[in-house]
Write a protein that holds these residues in place. Structure first.
Motif, mmCIF file in Angstrom:
data_model
loop_
_atom_site.group_PDB
_atom_site.id
_atom_site.type_symbol
_atom_site.label_atom_id
_atom_site.label_comp_id
_atom_site.label_asym_id
_atom_site.label_seq_id
_atom_site.Cartn_x
_atom_site.Cartn_y
_atom_site.Cartn_z
ATOM 1 N N MET A 47 -24.179 -34.930 37.508
ATOM 2 C CA MET A 47 -25.443 -35.246 38.568
ATOM 3 C C MET A 47 -24.660 -33.805 39.789
ATOM 4 S SD MET A 47 -26.166 -38.512 40.962
ATOM 5 C CE MET A 47 -26.076 -39.658 39.104
ATOM 6 N N ALA A 48 -23.169 -34.085 40.030
ATOM 7 C CA ALA A 48 -23.351 -32.779 41.126
ATOM 8 C C ALA A 48 -23.616 -31.362 40.466
ATOM 9 C CB ALA A 48 -21.429 -32.958 41.300
ATOM 10 N N ALA A 49 -23.227 -31.063 39.245
ATOM 11 C CA ALA A 49 -24.023 -29.491 39.451
ATOM 12 C C ALA A 49 -24.766 -29.834 39.208
ATOM 13 C CB ALA A 49 -23.368 -28.882 37.291
ATOM 14 N N GLY A 50 -25.819 -30.798 38.678
ATOM 15 C CA GLY A 50 -27.312 -30.419 39.082
ATOM 16 C C GLY A 50 -27.972 -30.042 40.748
ATOM 17 N N HIS A 51 -26.951 -30.631 41.450
ATOM 18 C CA HIS A 51 -26.867 -30.137 42.885
ATOM 19 C C HIS A 51 -26.482 -29.079 43.378
ATOM 20 C CE1 HIS A 51 -30.129 -33.496 43.431
ATOM 21 N NE2 HIS A 51 -29.163 -34.250 43.520
ATOM 22 N N GLY A 52 -25.951 -28.101 42.430
ATOM 23 C CA GLY A 52 -25.760 -27.236 42.794
ATOM 24 C C GLY A 52 -23.971 -26.185 42.457
ATOM 25 N N HIS A 53 -23.491 -27.414 42.219
ATOM 26 C CA HIS A 53 -22.055 -27.496 42.681
ATOM 27 C C HIS A 53 -20.629 -26.516 42.146
ATOM 28 C CE1 HIS A 53 -18.103 -30.100 44.234
ATOM 29 N NE2 HIS A 53 -18.345 -30.130 45.031
ATOM 30 N N ALA A 54 -20.193 -26.241 42.374
ATOM 31 C CA ALA A 54 -19.548 -24.887 41.731
ATOM 32 C C ALA A 54 -18.651 -25.735 41.234
ATOM 33 C CB ALA A 54 -18.736 -23.667 42.954
ATOM 34 N N LEU A 55 -17.862 -25.949 41.411
ATOM 35 C CA LEU A 55 -16.586 -27.493 41.349
ATOM 36 C C LEU A 55 -17.418 -27.879 39.679
ATOM 37 C CD1 LEU A 55 -13.063 -27.417 40.834
ATOM 38 C CD2 LEU A 55 -12.768 -28.676 42.967
ATOM 39 N N ALA A 56 -17.902 -28.570 40.435
ATOM 40 C CA ALA A 56 -18.430 -29.468 39.786
ATOM 41 C C ALA A 56 -18.737 -28.818 38.189
ATOM 42 C CB ALA A 56 -19.178 -30.940 39.875
ATOM 43 N N CYS A 57 -19.092 -27.554 38.325
ATOM 44 C CA CYS A 57 -19.539 -27.410 37.024
ATOM 45 C C CYS A 57 -18.737 -26.479 36.430
ATOM 46 C CB CYS A 57 -20.655 -26.260 37.361
ATOM 47 S SG CYS A 57 -22.144 -26.458 37.990
ATOM 48 N N ARG A 58 -17.459 -25.873 37.032
ATOM 49 C CA ARG A 58 -16.096 -25.355 36.096
ATOM 50 C C ARG A 58 -16.048 -27.111 35.771
ATOM 51 N NH1 ARG A 58 -11.547 -24.753 38.701
ATOM 52 N NH2 ARG A 58 -11.849 -24.726 40.193
ATOM 53 N N MET A 59 -15.327 -27.964 36.435
ATOM 54 C CA MET A 59 -15.269 -29.265 35.549
ATOM 55 C C MET A 59 -16.071 -29.345 34.006
ATOM 56 S SD MET A 59 -12.023 -29.558 36.920
ATOM 57 C CE MET A 59 -11.885 -30.964 36.512
ATOM 58 N N LEU A 60 -17.106 -29.225 34.544
ATOM 59 C CA LEU A 60 -17.889 -29.711 33.036
ATOM 60 C C LEU A 60 -17.306 -29.553 31.945
ATOM 61 C CD1 LEU A 60 -21.304 -30.480 34.384
ATOM 62 C CD2 LEU A 60 -19.997 -32.802 32.692
ATOM 63 N N ALA A 61 -17.290 -27.356 32.308
ATOM 64 C CA ALA A 61 -17.138 -26.959 31.622
ATOM 65 C C ALA A 61 -15.126 -27.401 31.062
ATOM 66 C CB ALA A 61 -16.556 -25.126 32.307
ATOM 67 N N VAL A 62 -14.424 -27.320 31.500
ATOM 68 C CA VAL A 62 -13.192 -28.441 30.939
ATOM 69 C C VAL A 62 -13.454 -29.260 29.836
ATOM 70 C CG1 VAL A 62 -11.300 -28.827 31.474
ATOM 71 C CG2 VAL A 62 -12.221 -27.249 33.438
ATOM 72 N N LEU A 63 -13.843 -30.064 30.687
ATOM 73 C CA LEU A 63 -14.112 -31.447 29.876
ATOM 74 C C LEU A 63 -15.105 -30.708 28.244
ATOM 75 C CD1 LEU A 63 -15.270 -34.259 32.043
ATOM 76 C CD2 LEU A 63 -13.319 -33.824 31.406
ATOM 77 N N TYR A 64 -15.850 -29.890 28.183
ATOM 78 C CA TYR A 64 -16.489 -29.594 26.978
ATOM 79 C C TYR A 64 -15.835 -29.118 26.336
ATOM 80 C CZ TYR A 64 -21.479 -31.292 27.613
ATOM 81 O OH TYR A 64 -22.791 -31.883 27.705
ATOM 82 N N GLN A 65 -14.633 -28.665 26.792
ATOM 83 C CA GLN A 65 -13.718 -27.587 26.619
ATOM 84 C C GLN A 65 -12.619 -28.283 25.780
ATOM 85 O OE1 GLN A 65 -13.998 -24.208 25.934
ATOM 86 N NE2 GLN A 65 -12.466 -24.001 24.444
ATOM 87 N N GLN A 66 -12.702 -29.838 26.197
ATOM 88 C CA GLN A 66 -11.353 -30.294 25.678
ATOM 89 C C GLN A 66 -11.939 -31.542 25.210
ATOM 90 O OE1 GLN A 66 -9.214 -31.540 28.772
ATOM 91 N NE2 GLN A 66 -8.394 -29.699 29.438
ATOM 92 N N GLY A 67 -13.256 -31.511 25.094
ATOM 93 C CA GLY A 67 -13.858 -32.447 24.172
ATOM 94 C C GLY A 67 -13.565 -33.872 25.194
ATOM 95 N N ARG A 68 -13.757 -33.699 26.152
ATOM 96 C CA ARG A 68 -13.987 -35.274 27.060
ATOM 97 C C ARG A 68 -14.435 -36.177 27.493
ATOM 98 N NH1 ARG A 68 -9.195 -33.859 31.272
ATOM 99 N NH2 ARG A 68 -9.995 -36.708 32.056
ATOM 100 N N GLY A 69 -14.929 -37.431 26.664
ATOM 101 C CA GLY A 69 -15.831 -37.667 27.175
ATOM 102 C C GLY A 69 -17.612 -37.372 26.692
#
Length: 581
Positions: free
Chosen positions: A310-332
């Motif tokens: 949701m935050a990434a959809g509004h252009g939040h840079a750190l949220a985008c990076r955290m999504l990358a981490v979660l997709y990399q680690q397979g969390r959630g």
């Protein structure tokens, strides 16, 4: 009898008919009759009735809702100098037309003469001025606000203060708010005691916007002592009245201990959720953090993913990076390197410096490793040509390493310089190295040193190491061992073992700084613990020979064995001498 006759006469007067129409309009059963009577009075030219007909059409009272007719009648009443109608026109022209359809949502024939744009803050200012001049305090406050913060063509700070002061003197809290805004728009926030006092009055008067602003002043210490307890109090009041930024700030404050009480994670999560669902990206990102760290009431990785998205959809840079981490680690979510890469790219595009570094590393890794699923190829050139500094950097890396396009070191050097000049820290480092090595550009050690030191000043450890080496050797400028020492300390603080080893070497003697063998051993040991082979050999040598004042044969043997295990043959002589002794 006289009273009866008076009431009978009033019933036939225009004002009496207006009152009767308004009375009927308030009763559901007679609302259509009330609207019909209002319409007759409006057609006869009664300005007050025209205003009420406009309201009825806009709100759907006694007649089907019709924004177009509402605007037409409101404009007619305002043109006749009805104060409330003028004020309503000002308010309407500051936002999208009724129904939120934009100007095209109204039939062209429905737009009154003189209304060509919608919204139109300049025209709104004109209507607010008319209503203010007619003595309406709310309009005086709005007019003052527009004079303070409206389009450049209408701004007049002194007049803004005067109109807001008139509204405030009339007891209008919006006047105090406008007075505060007028002051704060021209001053450093909080430096004008009159502005702070006006804001206090508006907040005490119950205006949620003023309460939020007062919370902000207390949180940041503008014009008053920094007080997170008072900030939380005002944020809480504004949050209760639905001010979304206040809900977000209140939730964020509740995450931490304050003078007025300990952290309250449950309440913090509640308010952050309200703000996030209202579209606040910072609140959504904080909720993602709570779930990712396991601090939410019912923590769940899939919730972290949802809030970060949701935050990434509004252009939040750190949220985008955290999504990358979660997709990399397979969390959630199921692990997905391609999506991880995509979110990392988005974070980098939004200016996240860490994401820039990580993305450059993935570009290099994508070239060096043959993955089962090749990384997605992204064309950075359109964004780079459009002037995006991050895209320039990524395009330069792609050209340099041949990722997704042929290797072109000259073009890589050109784009890298552009990115560096645009302020991308990693690009400044790369550009410096390319100048130093003549990589795609003529060798220029002086320029290289300048760029590397710029990146080092901004805290990039790799740049600190490279710039320190140039100072140590006097390349691209004068020798400066003290300056090199400072840069190595900076890189060592970032955990770089090479810098720790270099500090040991510098303190060990033979350089333009006073030797300090105890410091040298301390840094050699830190680098040895970090796995640096040469540092392990030097730590063993110092401890075997007592070069820093103490001998520890057991520890010396330990570190020399580690150096040998890493293939450092230079440590063999020291180890043999220790064994022979």
């Amino acid at each position: 009898m006289y009273k009866l006759l008076s009431r009978w006469r009033e019933g036939f007067s225009a004002q009496g008919r207006l009152q009767r129409a308004m009375g009927w309009l308030e009763h559901e059963g007679r609302a259509p009759q009330g609207f019909a009577l209002l319409g007759r009075l409006a057609q006869e030219g009664m300005v007050a009735a025209q205003y009420q007909v406009a309201r009825a059409y806009l709100e759907g009272w006694g007649a089907p809702r019709s924004p177009a007719e509402g605007v037409r009648w409101m404009h007619r009443a305002a043109t006749a100098n009805h104060a409330e109608a003028c004020f309503a026109m000002a308010l309407m022209l500051l936002v999208d037309p009724p129904d939120g359809k934009g100007a095209d949502g109204l039939l062209p024939a429905s737009l009154p003469a003189g209304i060509e744009l919608w919204p139109d803050p300049v025209a709104a200012t004109g209507w607010a001025q008319r209503a203010a001049s007619l003595g309406l305090p709310d309009a005086q406050a709005l007019y003052g606000y527009l004079l303070a913060c409206g389009p450049d063509s209408v701004r007049d700070p002194e007049a803004a203060r005067q109109w807001c002061a008139r509204a405030a003197q009339a007891g209008c809290p919006q006047g105090d708010l406008g007075l505060a805004v007028a002051h704060l728009a021209a001053e450093v926030p909080g430096t004008d005691p009159d502005a702070v006092a006006a804001l206090n009055r508006a907040a005490q008067g119950g205006l949620p916007t003023a309460q939020y602003m007062l919370g902000l002043l207390h949180e940041r210490g503008w014009g008053t002592a920094r007080d997170t307890g008072q900030a939380a109090l005002w944020y809480g009041r504004a949050a209760e009245q639905g001010v979304r930024p206040a809900q977000a700030r209140y939730g964020a404050l509740l995450l931490h201990d304050r003078a007025d009480g300990p952290r309250n994670l449950l309440m913090a999560e509640t308010w952050l959720r309200r703000a996030a669902l209202g579209g606040d990206r910072e609140a959504a990102a904080l909720l993602g953090d709570l779930h990712a760290r396991g601090e939410a009431a019912i923590p769940a990785d899939h919730e972290a993913v949802a809030w970060y998205r949701m935050a990434a959809g509004h252009g939040h840079a750190l949220a985008c990076r955290m999504l990358a981490v979660l997709y990399q680690q397979g969390r959630g979510v199921a692990a997905d390197p391609d999506l991880a890469r995509a979110w990392l790219e988005r974070a980098a595009e939004l200016g996240d410096v860490t994401a820039m570094s990580d993305l450059a590393a993935t570009l290099l890794a994508g070239r060096a490793e043959q993955a089962a699923t090749p990384p997605a190829r992204v064309d950075f050139e359109p964004a780079a040509q459009a002037g995006d500094p991050v895209a320039m950097f990524n395009l330069a890396v792609s050209l340099h390493e041949g990722v997704g396009r042929p290797v072109d070191r000259v073009a890589a050097a050109m784009w890298m310089e552009r990115a560096a000049r645009a302020g991308v820290v990693n690009a400044a480092y790369w550009h410096g190295r390319m100048l130093l090595e003549g990589d795609g550009v003529a060798t220029d050690s002086a320029q290289a040193r300048q760029w590397l030191e710029q990146a080092a000043t901004l805290g990039l450890p790799e740049a600190c190491l490279a710039a320190a080496q140039l100072r140590l050797e006097g390349q691209g400028g004068p020798r400066d061992h003290a300056g090199a020492l400072a840069l190595y300390h900076k890189a060592a603080a970032a955990g770089r073992a090479e810098a720790m080893f270099s500090l040991g070497a510098l303190y060990g003697g033979g350089h333009d700084i006073p030797p300090d063998r105890a410091q040298a051993l301390r840094w050699f040991l830190q680098a040895a613990e970090a796995g640096h082979a040469l540092a392990q050999m030097m730590a063993g040598r110092y401890l075997a020979r007592g070069l820093a004042g103490r001998v520890d044969v057991s520890q010396a043997r330990h570190w020399l064995e580690h150096a040998l295990a890493q293939g450092l043959e230079a440590a063999r002589a020291d180890y043999a001498q220790l064994a022979g002794g």
